[in-house]
Structure formats: structure tokens, C-alpha cells
Design an enzyme around this catalytic site. Sequence first.
Site, mmCIF file in Angstrom:
data_model
loop_
_atom_site.group_PDB
_atom_site.id
_atom_site.type_symbol
_atom_site.label_atom_id
_atom_site.label_comp_id
_atom_site.label_asym_id
_atom_site.label_seq_id
_atom_site.Cartn_x
_atom_site.Cartn_y
_atom_site.Cartn_z
ATOM 1 N N HIS A 48 59.822 0.356 -21.235
ATOM 2 C CA HIS A 48 59.569 1.955 -20.438
ATOM 3 C C HIS A 48 60.591 1.931 -19.895
ATOM 4 O O HIS A 48 61.024 2.988 -20.350
ATOM 5 C CB HIS A 48 57.935 2.171 -20.882
ATOM 6 C CG HIS A 48 58.025 3.030 -20.056
ATOM 7 N ND1 HIS A 48 57.741 4.135 -20.999
ATOM 8 C CD2 HIS A 48 57.668 3.437 -18.820
ATOM 9 C CE1 HIS A 48 57.342 5.293 -20.419
ATOM 10 N NE2 HIS A 48 57.749 4.834 -18.753
ATOM 11 N N GLU A 76 52.749 2.971 -9.047
ATOM 12 C CA GLU A 76 51.598 3.112 -9.515
ATOM 13 C C GLU A 76 50.834 2.121 -10.015
ATOM 14 O O GLU A 76 49.919 1.576 -9.458
ATOM 15 C CB GLU A 76 51.607 4.318 -10.468
ATOM 16 C CG GLU A 76 50.762 4.826 -11.305
ATOM 17 C CD GLU A 76 49.400 5.248 -9.689
ATOM 18 O OE1 GLU A 76 49.852 5.481 -8.682
ATOM 19 O OE2 GLU A 76 48.435 5.324 -10.332
ATOM 20 N N ASP A 77 52.062 1.529 -10.337
ATOM 21 C CA ASP A 77 51.751 -0.134 -11.528
ATOM 22 C C ASP A 77 51.724 -1.466 -11.340
ATOM 23 O O ASP A 77 50.876 -1.892 -12.076
ATOM 24 C CB ASP A 77 52.261 0.151 -13.366
ATOM 25 C CG ASP A 77 51.901 1.381 -13.754
ATOM 26 O OD1 ASP A 77 50.907 2.373 -13.261
ATOM 27 O OD2 ASP A 77 52.019 2.174 -14.218
ATOM 28 N N ASP A 139 59.785 10.470 -18.993
ATOM 29 C CA ASP A 139 58.838 9.223 -18.701
ATOM 30 C C ASP A 139 57.835 10.138 -20.189
ATOM 31 O O ASP A 139 57.748 9.434 -21.186
ATOM 32 C CB ASP A 139 58.760 9.854 -18.025
ATOM 33 C CG ASP A 139 57.368 8.994 -17.804
ATOM 34 O OD1 ASP A 139 57.856 7.643 -18.387
ATOM 35 O OD2 ASP A 139 56.344 9.340 -17.010
ATOM 36 N N ASP A 259 63.790 31.545 -43.486
ATOM 37 C CA ASP A 259 65.288 31.166 -42.209
ATOM 38 C C ASP A 259 64.758 30.149 -41.922
ATOM 39 O O ASP A 259 64.893 29.846 -40.891
ATOM 40 C CB ASP A 259 65.009 32.238 -41.489
ATOM 41 C CG ASP A 259 64.119 32.546 -40.711
ATOM 42 O OD1 ASP A 259 62.584 32.420 -41.591
ATOM 43 O OD2 ASP A 259 64.237 33.649 -39.949
HETATM 44 MN MN MN Z 1 55.814 6.344 -17.358
#
Ligand code: MN
Length: 723
Positions: A48, A76-77, A139, A259
Site C-alpha cells: 500500500h 500509526e500502524d 493515500d 455533450d
Molecule cells: Mn495509508
Amino acid sequence: MMRQYELVERVKRYNPSADEALLNRAYVYAMMAHGNQKRASGDLFFGHPLEVAAILTDMKLDEATIAAAVLHDTVEDTEATLEEINKTFGPQIGALVDGLTKIKRLDLVSKRAAQGENFRKLLLAIADDVRVLLVKLADRLHNMRTLGFMPPEKRKRIAEETLEIYAPLAGRMGIQEMREELEDLSFQNLDPEAYEAINRHLHELTAKSEKLVDEIEQTLTTKLKAQGIDAHVSGRQKRPYSIWRKMERKSVSFEQLSDIFAFRIIVGTLDECYRALGTVHTSWPMVPGRYKDYISTPKQNDYRSIHTTVIGPGSQRVELQIRTQEMDEIAEYGIAAHALYKEGVNDNSRLATESRAYQWLRRTIDLLAEGDNPEEFLEHTKLELFHDQVFCFTPKGRLIALPRGATPIDFAYAVHTDVGNTAVGCKINGRMSPLLTELQNGDEVEIVRAEGQTPPAAWESLVVTGKARASIRRATRAAVRRQYTGLGHQILERAFERAGRPFSDEKLKGALPRLARVSAEDVLAAVGRGEMFSGDVVRAVYPDYKEERRTGTETRIAGEPDGAGEKSSGEQSSGIPIRGLNKDMPIRFAPEGGAVPGDRIVGILTPGEGVTIYPIQSSALADFDNEPDRWIDVRWDLEFGSTQRFPARIKLQSINEPGSLAQIAQVIADHDGNIDSVNMKRRTQDFTDVTIDLTVWDLKHLNAIIAELRAKRVVSRVDRITG
Ligand code: MN
């Protein structure tokens, strides 16, 4: 998954002198940190951040941004800490990762108030460095592309947030490609059926009109070449979401949309843009109202291009965008195009000077500093995000960009808050015009000002810009408060005078604890608003003071039985001077606007409670029509020259402008009426209903006050209210 050397190669392609070691370090660090973490799809998580970095390399961003993208989820992870990132990658990349970590914790589609506050935090997190926003958008884009693996509830929430916040932000930053993809992906998740239907139509149409598109491309290229213009012409289909929006906005069906196709003509120079336009307009009739020149007046996100629509080959409506290669790059990458790798790596200041989109961001952030409540703020910002722009000019030629639908009032506030607050009229293109005119592109606007003005509160609902609304609200709040405190002061002065006690702000301050208010001004405003009774204030200041209360409270009858014809006893001065009732009967005035001497009156008996006195014209009496036994004949029993006062209620319709309430109060004071309470209710943008309870000597006195009020310009109507 992208290999380490692939990432470096991608960056080196547009930035040959990129810091290879930095990219390698980021790659390895993030790979180790994420380890075996998996995404909802079952893929390794590390894929990712790499995809996010890849999106940003397509936008040719500098290596600090790319490194931050690779690292964006580590703090954070994973076990990684910000200190470690700072130590390993330096404070600049540390700050980018920190910003991204903060944003990650925000939930932008939570409850409204929280949503506003979170959006505020989002903007503050990106305030220092717009590259945080670019990484965040990439992201989000990758997350949207892989949203299918999420549970439906979460999918919907993320799609909503994307459509409401991130797609418009991408648009405002001028990154159209990304905005469109974000919109389409959100649309697909929020309304799969509609998305599929439009997609199916689009495919059918493409199959049918492939030849036509080729033909138009060919014809345009040839015609331009004949004029010596080397142009790249490409037809492109509109995006599903933009078609859907148009179908919704104009309530038309897919078939009625003429259009669906737009053609882009990319030329070499600015001069060629206008020559190409000339060629197009001399070859086919143009559709009126569709020509827009965003080259001479660029959009606020720096977008530059010429738009026009012609009736082209095969009588087909053809929408055209004409621009140079450079303009095209800005149209697709927006603010990121300004961040393109050039000399002077990491020079974020270039963004500030070159990009209007960045200036918009700064302005929005400044608005935050003005400290309105988050909900209000969100409303303003959303409004600003979603609206198209109009461009107007000051007499000196300064360009003022405003949302579509903006008025000269918005214009005035955009120039300066003081200009807005003192605006009384305007000239549009040299002609006196109403302040509520909707501004058009290219209008020159001159604001006529008068010092010492307060903006009418009604403007607040008529303006469209956040800045104007916030300023008007601030100005009128202050003015309304001034009005109430002024009125409260008048009421209190008279109340103390009546009580025969001196009144001063100092004395009032001493009584604040007893009144449970923090400032004297609070007390004055509360009295002015009718939230606090003047008598209560007198008693708080002079606890020994005993006031005789009449209004609305029970009092013992002071008169003799009917026909006695004699003056009643000593209590008379504190009682209601009515004849015709038994001495022990409790007596009171009707609660909604009583009777005053001079009124013809009637008493209504409520067994066990007493008698209520109504003026004979009171509509409330209709309730007792079928109960003749309860009606009691009464009449006034008043000494000539009595100074006793009686409650009455009047209702006015006043014009909404600063000072009108003060004028009304002044009339009543000048006529020696006492105001007990005031109640105001905004009725329309222009008028307010004001209900005043006051005490007067008699009907003549009351009528004089009413007549005087009716003569006031700020009063459009006055009625007495009787029960
Ligand atoms: Mn992310």
C-alpha cells in the site's frame, strides 16, 4: 509489489539527481516496520505505501514527499516511533509523517460538530506543508481503488468522506485527474446501480460514436494545420460522476445530454491558443453562453484554459478546451505541478509564491483562526469547496475571486472586513446597483461606504462566502448585544428610580453573585432580553427592599361589595381598585395583557381561585360564552390623580436594523411608561416581532404611547394585546 530499484528508477526518471540512499532507506525501513502485516485484501500491507508513492511519482514530486509516502503508515500502524523517523530521516520528513499520522486519526463523517472540528484539524495538519495533503490524497486514492475488500458500512463511510472532503480538496488544489477518479470511485461505492447504468450507457455510446470522434479529431487537426498551428487534439469521454451530477442538476436523462464528449486541443504557445480559437469559431457556429476564457482570468486553483462549444461536424455539439502543454500539466496536477522537481530541492516556499491554490489553503486556514464554531466553519468551507467561481475586479483592477452566486456584499467582505461592515451601496460596472445583485464574471464592483454602520443581520442569510457570513455574524452579534444591554440599562434605571434607590454599575457588580451572573453587562443584557426581571435585580442589590408586586400576582380585593360606593380601606394602594366584588375574593388581571383604567372590564369567576379581570374586547372571553354564571360585573374604582400603574401588553413589528429596539424603548421611557419585559422573535429577514409588557396609568396613557410608536420609522405596526 514494486521492487526497491523500481521505486528509485521511477523517481530518477524525472529527477536524475534524486537522493537514492534516502529512498532506499525509506523502502527498507517501512518494509521492516510493516513486516507481515496484511491488508483486507489479503495482500502484504507494505504494498500500500509503495502504491501511494507510485501515484506521487506520476505527479513528479520531490524525494522527501516520496519517502514520506513510503513511511506514511509506520508511526500509526507499526512499532515505529516519530522520534526514530526524525532521527533516521531528518526533521522535514519527520514533520510530513507526523502530519499524516495526525490526519489518520480523524473521522470526517462523524457527527456534525465533530466533523467540523476534525476538518479543522485536517487543515491545520496540512497547513505547514502542503505536501502532507498531496500524500494524504494519494493515500486516499489508493484506498478507494481497493475499497472493495472492506465491509459495506465502512465502505460507505469512506466513500462519503471522500466525496465530501477529499475530492473537493483535490479539485481545489487543481488536481483534476485525481478529483475525478476519487469522485467516480465514491460514486461507484455509494450508488452502484446508478454508476453501472451510466457506465453501460457510456460504453454503448462509445461503440456507436467511435467513428464520429475520430472524424472530429481529424477535421480539427487538419483545419488547425492549415492555419500553421501544430496541435494535439484528443477526444475524451466525460466521467460517470460528472454526467450523473449533470443529470441530477438539470433533471435530464442520459439521452438528453448532448455533450458527453469533450475535445482537448493542446498547442505550443499562448498566442496559438487564441489563434486556434479563431479557427474553431470561423469553422463552426459557436453555442452562445458557453465560451469561457480562463487564460485571461484563471480559476482560483490556477486552472487556465479556453472553453467553448460549437455545433461541429454532423451537427454534433462539440465541447472544446484549448490550452498549452504547461497549462495542461497544471490542469491535471494542479498544486503538484508547482511542486515538480526543479532546482532547489525541498523548497516549499515556491508553492506559496507560485500557486493560488496554496493561497486559498492559507486563507481557509486563516479563517480557522478567527475562531467561529467548527460547524459554522465546515459549512463555510464546504460551500467554498463546492461552488464554482466568479471573478470580479475592484476599480483599481484587483481581482477578487468569489463563489458563484456571490453578491457585492461578499465582494466587500472579500476586499476587507471594514469595507463589508460599512457598505451601504454599490456600483457594478459604473452603475448604481442593489447590494443583492448576483455578480457575474468580469464585473467591476465599487462599494459605496458610510462610516459607523453595522451590517443588517438579514445579510447573513443572503451572502454566500464564509468570510462575509462570519464577519456579519460577529458584527451583528455585537450590535444586538449592545442593543440589549442598552435597553437593560434603561429598564433598570427606571426600576431603581421607582424603588427610590440609587443605581450604578458598581452597586450592580456587588450583587453579581446573588444574580448568578459574571458581569454587569450580562445582567443588563439579560434584563434587556427579558430573561431577568428588573425587580429581582433591585432586590439583589438592596436585599432589604420590599417591592409591592402587582403584575400577574394575586392580590386581595380592596373594594367594598357592589354598590357600597365608598372609598376602600388603606390597602387600596397595593391592590387592584375594582368595585363589584366580595371583599375576600382573590382578584387578578388576565395573564396575557391586562386591563387598564379606561377599559371596559369584566370579571370571570373561577371557583376556588378567584376573579380574573379582562378588558371587554379580550378574545379570551369567548371561552366563557357558555358559562354566564361566571361573568361578574365589575368597574374601576380609582382615585383621581392616582399614581398606580397597570399592566398592558403591546406587540410591535419592527424593522431589523441596529438601534430600532433602543428607539422603541426610548419612546416608552419618554412617555413615562415602565417596561417590565421585552420579547423578540425574528419573523422574516426584515422584520422582528417585539412583545412588550409595560405598566401605564390608564388607557389614555397607553394610547398615547402606541400612537407615538406608530409614528416611528422603525416601527411598521403596533397592536395592543388583550388576553
Ligand atoms: Mn495509508
